[in-house]
Design an enzyme around this catalytic site. Structure first.
Site, short mmCIF file in Angstrom:
data_model
loop_
_atom_site.label_atom_id
_atom_site.label_comp_id
_atom_site.label_asym_id
_atom_site.label_seq_id
_atom_site.Cartn_x
_atom_site.Cartn_y
_atom_site.Cartn_z
CB SER A 273 -1.02 0.64 0.90
OG SER A 273 0.06 0.02 2.65
CG ASP B 103 9.90 -0.14 4.89
OD1 ASP B 103 9.96 -0.22 6.23
OD2 ASP B 103 10.23 -0.14 3.98
CG ASP C 32 13.68 2.16 6.45
OD1 ASP C 32 12.85 1.01 7.53
OD2 ASP C 32 14.07 1.27 5.63
#
Length: 183
Positions: free
Chosen positions: A16, A23, A27
């Site tokens: 998605s 994500d 990070d």
């Protein structure tokens, strides 16, 4: 807390837009924290004008800037993923995003190097980056192997960040030029 685990899996592991952005943000935040800590740990530099702290902060700017531009250029091109670089002319860029194991190695190596530098500095009274690196590489131990393998992956990731920034900036500029040319 199965609900929390489900939500994390849903947002981070499903394909998605929100998961991809989440994500990337997590990070960047973890890398930013490590780099800011290292910029404080390694304050003593090579000279007055050039400190390792500035190197770490520059790496932070490169990481955030290149990934932001990559996401923005992906949006401009209407692509589904920022990892879709099939049309790129750079072989390293395509290899990085095209091979998940290679990309994972580079990302993990980068984080492992930063964590190793932090842990190695804890054992030193004189926290000079080059001295710590030299001592860890020439130590002839498992730490030496980890640092060398991490340095290689880290260097590739920084090179990919530079390529990513240039490629994404080119896309943004071309988009603006095409937009101005259209009546």
């Amino acid at each position: 807390m199965p609900e929390v685990e489900y939500l994390i899996h849903f947002f981070c592991c499903s394909v998605s837009t929100f998961g991809a952005v989440l994500d990337m943000v997590t990070d960047r935040i973890s890398t930013a924290c490590l780099l800011v800590i290292l910029s404080q740990v390694y304050r003593q530099g090579f000279s007055i004008d050039f400190t390792p702290g500035m190197v770490f902060l520059s790496l932070l700017a490169l990481d955030i800037g290149s990934h932001w531009l990559q996401m923005y250029s992906t949006f401009l091109l209407g692509k589904a993923s920022h990892k879709d670089v099939k049309d790129s002319t750079n072989w390293l860029f395509k290899a990085y995003y095209g091979n998940r194991m290679f990309m994972a190695y580079c990302c993990v190596a980068c984080e492992v190097l930063y964590i190793s530098l932090f842990l190695l500095a804890q054992n030193e009274t004189e926290k000079k980056l080059m001295d710590v690196l030299k001592a860890s590489i020439t130590g002839g131990s498992l730490v030496s192997v980890v640092v060398v393998l991490s340095l290689f992956g880290w260097a590739i990731k920084q090179l990919v960040n530079i390529i990513q920034m240039k490629t994404a900036a080119d896309v943004c500029v071309l988009h603006d030029i095409n937009k101005k040319e259209r009546p």
